[in-house]
Scaffold this active site. Structure first.
Site, mmCIF file in Angstrom:
data_model
loop_
_atom_site.group_PDB
_atom_site.id
_atom_site.type_symbol
_atom_site.label_atom_id
_atom_site.label_comp_id
_atom_site.label_asym_id
_atom_site.label_seq_id
_atom_site.Cartn_x
_atom_site.Cartn_y
_atom_site.Cartn_z
ATOM 1 N N ILE A 3 0.866 -1.192 0.101
ATOM 2 C CA ILE A 3 0.054 -0.016 0.129
ATOM 3 C C ILE A 3 0.933 1.378 0.063
ATOM 4 C CG2 ILE A 3 -1.964 -1.126 1.109
ATOM 5 C CD1 ILE A 3 -1.056 0.296 3.662
ATOM 6 N N HIS A 4 2.158 1.209 -0.005
ATOM 7 C CA HIS A 4 2.908 2.350 0.064
ATOM 8 C C HIS A 4 3.646 2.293 -1.243
ATOM 9 C CE1 HIS A 4 2.451 1.365 4.651
ATOM 10 N NE2 HIS A 4 1.933 2.663 4.589
ATOM 11 N N GLY A 5 3.315 1.508 -2.155
ATOM 12 C CA GLY A 5 3.918 1.769 -3.510
ATOM 13 C C GLY A 5 5.136 0.531 -3.720
#
Length: 103
Positions: free
Chosen positions: A57-59
């Protein structure tokens, strides 16, 4: 209520049966990042739009980048990956989604 040992035992039992995996049609760029995360913005060699399975979810990069698949194929692939990590996938599957999601 239960004592802490009983609650811990139940939580451990539940966590052994839980598997989670996401998929996306686009990536995220964290605000303030030096570079735009655009790894899914281009089509594959055949011109098909791309998707990613298992991304963070943070890339963070995911488990697999591939051409866009059908919903049925995405579900099969996700369950297969979850099984790879030792989760039993049987008839006790509970899909989680946001109430505003289109299904």
């Amino acid at each position: 209520g239960m004592d802490l040992d009983q609650v811990t035992s139940i939580a451990e039992t539940v966590s052994k049966g839980v598997g989670s995996l996401g998929c996306a049609l686009n990536t995220v760029t964290i605000p303030g990042a030096d570079k735009v995360n655009d790894r899914l913005s281009k089509a594959d060699d055949a011109g098909e739009p791309m998707m990613e399975i298992g991304l963070g979810i943070h890339g963070e990069a995911g488990k697999k980048q591939c051409p866009l698949m059908s919903c049925d194929d995405i579900a099969k692939e996700m369950l297969s990956i979850i099984q790879t990590y030792g989760r039993e996938v049987d008839s006790k599957i509970v899909p989680l989604y946001n109430p505003s999601d289109e299904l």
